[in-house]
Design an enzyme around this catalytic site. Structure first.
Site, PDB file in Angstrom:
ATOM      1  N   GLU A 208      26.383-162.156 -14.021  1.00  0.00           N
ATOM      2  CA  GLU A 208      25.725-163.241 -14.198  1.00  0.00           C
ATOM      3  C   GLU A 208      25.028-163.148 -15.364  1.00  0.00           C
ATOM      4  O   GLU A 208      24.662-162.357 -16.323  1.00  0.00           O
ATOM      5  CB  GLU A 208      24.977-163.565 -12.927  1.00  0.00           C
ATOM      6  CG  GLU A 208      23.880-162.331 -12.704  1.00  0.00           C
ATOM      7  CD  GLU A 208      23.195-162.658 -11.433  1.00  0.00           C
ATOM      8  OE1 GLU A 208      23.677-163.281 -10.504  1.00  0.00           O
ATOM      9  OE2 GLU A 208      22.058-162.130 -11.164  1.00  0.00           O
ATOM     10  N   HIS A 246      18.467-164.560  -9.309  1.00  0.00           N
ATOM     11  CA  HIS A 246      18.036-163.477  -9.231  1.00  0.00           C
ATOM     12  C   HIS A 246      16.914-163.324 -10.492  1.00  0.00           C
ATOM     13  O   HIS A 246      17.032-164.276 -11.284  1.00  0.00           O
ATOM     14  CB  HIS A 246      19.004-162.480  -9.404  1.00  0.00           C
ATOM     15  CG  HIS A 246      20.083-162.153  -8.504  1.00  0.00           C
ATOM     16  ND1 HIS A 246      21.189-161.738  -8.481  1.00  0.00           N
ATOM     17  CD2 HIS A 246      19.742-162.320  -7.245  1.00  0.00           C
ATOM     18  CE1 HIS A 246      21.880-161.791  -7.388  1.00  0.00           C
ATOM     19  NE2 HIS A 246      20.877-161.961  -6.566  1.00  0.00           N
TER      20      HIS A 246
END
Length: 287
Positions: A208, A246
């Site tokens: 990511e 995150h």
């Protein structure tokens, strides 16, 4: 398979809590060899017929061959629990999220000093289909097979595992390294294990935005790995400077953007999927 195998004999730290109880039941249902759990002050109780102890030291008197732990303990108390497990066991999985970064740094360093494999924190855990899991992932989407799966994101792991299974393929082991900026094992650590695993033929690496761990892994793989790697990077539409999900998923300038990472991964020989559905297409082409 890697990390979780037939030799894994695990304990659950925080077994009497809501999450500990629920996931102990699910892990046992899947065939994971869980022999005991800890919950200070509650020794003598049982959870799913699993005995509860006050400490790992007490467990080892009755089960001297335990070698792994999964931690379901509130963030402020994880460091002490992790230190206890790291000093006694070979593999420690920390499911807990929102652990203070300084605590995590100390835990990771302590694990290195003791040569203990640390997965997490903020991870869905590990699953070896057909053998067991130390984690919270839904098991029905993981077929047994020869694709090693490693990811920073739990949700993305589930989506891709489901697609792989739906298209007739399977997974040797699935590993969530954790979504925090600092984790025990990183992509390179897991790629090394898959490279040496005879049951893993291909590797899927799910990344990511934020940081450069995927690019570092691609550079390492180009020089040291023989097995093909397929990668997908989530966060193509993420705006600059904005945290997305995150703690590690934040980009500044061009470094760490999805498009930048995809280009660098291709330069280092990784097969990059533009969409999750493209992962299986690439896997088929590599057969």
């Amino acid at each position: 398979m890697i990390l979780v195998n037939e030799e894994t004999k695990a304990i659950v730290q925080g077994i009497t809590g809501k999450q500990g109880r629920f996931h102990t039941k699910e892990m046992l249902k899947y065939g994971t060899n869980i022999v005991a759990g800890t919950s200070p002050g509650k020794a003598g109780q049982k959870v799913e017929d699993i005995p509860v102890y006050n400490s790992i030291e007490e467990i080892k008197r009755d089960f001297p061959d335990i070698n792994a732990s999964i931690i379901f303990i509130p963030a402020p108390f994880v460091k002490d629990a992790a230190f206890e497990a790291i000093s006694e066991l070979d593999l420690v999985v920390i499911i807990t999220e929102h652990i203070p970064i300084h605590d995590t740094m100390e835990i990771v360093e302590y694990a290195k000093e003791h040569d203990t494999i640390l997965i997490g924190p903020n991870t869905p855990g590990i699953i070896t289909p057909g053998v067991g899991k130390l984690g919270i992932m839904p098991t029905h989407i993981f077929n047994k097979g020869h694709i090693g799966l490693v990811s920073r994101s739990g949700t993305l792991t589930y989506e891709i595992a489901s697609q792989i299974s739906d298209d007739g393929y399977g997974i040797s082991t699935g590993v969530g390294i954790g979504g925090d900026p600092v984790t025990g094992q990183n992509f390179i650590d897991i790629l090394k294990r898959f490279e040496n695993d005879p049951e893993t033929e291909q590797i899927v690496m799910l990344g990511e935005i934020g940081g450069v761990p995927e690019v570092k892994a691609a550079k390492y793989a180009e020089e040291h790995l023989s097995k093909p790697i397929v990668s997908f990077i989530a966060g193509v539409s993420a705006p600059l400077g904005k945290r997305m999900g995150h703690a590690g998923a934040i980009i500044e300038g061009t470094d760490g953007t999805a498009e930048n990472k995809k280009e660098l991964l291709r330069q280092h020989g990784v097969h990059v999927a533009d969409t999750p559905k493209d992962i299986v297409k690439i896997i088929e082409e590599l057969q």
